[in-house]
Design an enzyme around this catalytic site. Structure first.
Site, short mmCIF file in Angstrom:
data_model
loop_
_atom_site.label_atom_id
_atom_site.label_comp_id
_atom_site.label_asym_id
_atom_site.label_seq_id
_atom_site.Cartn_x
_atom_site.Cartn_y
_atom_site.Cartn_z
N GLU A 102 -4.24 8.37 -17.56
CA GLU A 102 -4.04 7.88 -16.18
C GLU A 102 -2.67 8.30 -15.66
O GLU A 102 -1.72 8.44 -16.43
CB GLU A 102 -4.12 6.35 -16.15
CG GLU A 102 -5.50 5.78 -15.96
CD GLU A 102 -6.01 5.86 -14.52
OE1 GLU A 102 -5.43 6.61 -13.71
OE2 GLU A 102 -6.99 5.17 -14.21
N ASP A 103 -2.57 8.48 -14.36
CA ASP A 103 -1.27 8.75 -13.75
C ASP A 103 -0.43 7.49 -13.65
O ASP A 103 0.75 7.47 -13.95
CB ASP A 103 -1.44 9.39 -12.36
CG ASP A 103 -2.46 8.65 -11.49
OD1 ASP A 103 -3.06 7.66 -11.96
OD2 ASP A 103 -2.65 9.05 -10.34
N ASP A 106 -1.20 0.10 -12.01
CA ASP A 106 -0.53 -0.84 -11.10
C ASP A 106 -1.05 -2.25 -11.43
O ASP A 106 -0.55 -2.89 -12.34
CB ASP A 106 -0.86 -0.36 -9.67
CG ASP A 106 -0.17 -1.14 -8.58
OD1 ASP A 106 0.46 -2.16 -8.87
OD2 ASP A 106 -0.26 -0.73 -7.41
N PHE A 155 6.18 2.03 -4.09
CA PHE A 155 5.17 3.08 -3.91
C PHE A 155 5.81 4.44 -4.17
O PHE A 155 6.79 4.81 -3.54
CB PHE A 155 4.59 3.03 -2.49
CG PHE A 155 3.43 3.98 -2.32
CD1 PHE A 155 2.17 3.66 -2.81
CD2 PHE A 155 3.62 5.21 -1.71
CE1 PHE A 155 1.11 4.54 -2.67
CE2 PHE A 155 2.55 6.10 -1.56
CZ PHE A 155 1.30 5.76 -2.05
N ARG A 168 1.00 15.53 -3.91
CA ARG A 168 0.59 15.63 -5.31
C ARG A 168 1.24 16.79 -6.05
O ARG A 168 1.39 16.77 -7.26
CB ARG A 168 -0.93 15.86 -5.41
CG ARG A 168 -1.78 14.69 -5.01
CD ARG A 168 -3.22 14.95 -5.47
NE ARG A 168 -4.18 14.12 -4.78
CZ ARG A 168 -4.47 12.86 -5.10
NH1 ARG A 168 -3.83 12.26 -6.07
NH2 ARG A 168 -5.37 12.18 -4.42
P1 5GP Z 1 -4.57 -0.28 -10.01
O1 5GP Z 1 -3.95 -1.32 -9.09
O2 5GP Z 1 -6.06 -0.42 -10.07
O3 5GP Z 1 -3.91 -0.32 -11.37
O4 5GP Z 1 -4.22 1.14 -9.39
C1 5GP Z 1 -5.14 1.76 -8.55
C2 5GP Z 1 -4.73 3.11 -8.10
O5 5GP Z 1 -3.80 2.94 -7.04
C3 5GP Z 1 -4.02 4.05 -9.06
O6 5GP Z 1 -4.90 4.75 -9.91
C4 5GP Z 1 -3.37 5.00 -8.07
O7 5GP Z 1 -4.30 5.95 -7.63
C5 5GP Z 1 -3.02 4.07 -6.93
N1 5GP Z 1 -1.60 3.67 -6.98
C6 5GP Z 1 -1.08 2.55 -7.48
N2 5GP Z 1 0.26 2.54 -7.32
C7 5GP Z 1 0.57 3.71 -6.70
C8 5GP Z 1 1.80 4.30 -6.26
O8 5GP Z 1 2.92 3.78 -6.41
N3 5GP Z 1 1.70 5.52 -5.65
C9 5GP Z 1 0.51 6.17 -5.47
N4 5GP Z 1 0.55 7.35 -4.87
N5 5GP Z 1 -0.66 5.63 -5.87
C10 5GP Z 1 -0.63 4.43 -6.49
#
Ligand code: 5GP
Length: 177
Positions: A102-103, A106, A155, A168
């Site tokens: 995963e990148d 959150d 963010f 990206r």
């Molecule tokens: P989750 O809240 O389900 O862990 O994260 C969901 C998705 O939100 C991540 O896979 C990513 O695509 C996006 N996301 C969460 N935090 C960030 C951030 O700081 N920057 C960006 N560009 N995307 C984010």
């Protein structure tokens, strides 16, 4: 490093490319050591993870396979609510050791959905590698085994991560000003 503007927002330099590659190498070193007998299949979660996955897997020297998946959400019937589906997987993963790539993690909602989908497919063991983790936002019990860098609740863009489709391709990580 200079600030960048993407659409209506300005982002300031946050993590340099050198620092990124240093932590990627650290993760790869641990994977090479800890998963040497696992013959894992790496499941790269597109789109955001493409850059991390490329850097990471160049440093992974153990026997492994690599596959790319996407998560798609759609609204099911009223009783099921939003349904998440995994698309793109062609390999048989039953009984396999899987490493999710995963990148960013959150809240962990996405990760949890993916782990549930993989569990249904009867994989043997799941490890999770995420380049970024927001510990203040993460409330799930699933262990993120390999984390590159922990960041506060902000963010970020770059290194695969986008703002409205842009950013990206940047090799550094920037944070919203
Ligand atoms: P989750 O809240 O389900 O862990 O994260 C969901 C998705 O939100 C991540 O896979 C990513 O695509 C996006 N996301 C969460 N935090 C960030 C951030 O700081 N920057 C960006 N560009 N995307 C984010």
């Amino acid at each position: 490093m200079q600030s960048v503007t993407l659409k209506d927002k300005t982002f300031i330099p946050y993590i340099t490319s050198d620092k990124i590659l240093e932590s990627v190498k650290e993760i790869a070193g641990r994977i090479n050591f800890e998963l040497v007998n696992d013959k894992p299949i790496f499941l790269v979660v597109l789109n955001g993870s493409f850059m991390f996955a490329a850097d990471l897997l160049k440093e992974v020297t153990i026997e492994c396979e690599i596959s790319f998946i996407k998560l798609a959400s759609y609204h099911g019937t009223s009783s099921t609510g939003t349904v998440t589906e995994m698309i793109g997987l062609t390999e048989e993963i039953k009984g396999r050791n899987v490493v999710i790539v995963e990148d960013i993690v959150d809240t962990g909602i996405t990760l949890e959905k993916l782990v549930n989908l993989l569990t249904k497919k009867e994989v043997k063991k799941i490890k999770v590698a995420s380049f970024l983790l927001k510990p203040e936002a993460y409330k799930k019990d699933i262990k993120v085994d390999y984390v590159g860098i922990e960041i506060p609740n902000a963010f970020v863009v770059g290194y695969g991560l986008d703002y409205d489709g842009l950013g990206r391709n940047m090799k550094e990580i920037f944070v919203l000003k």
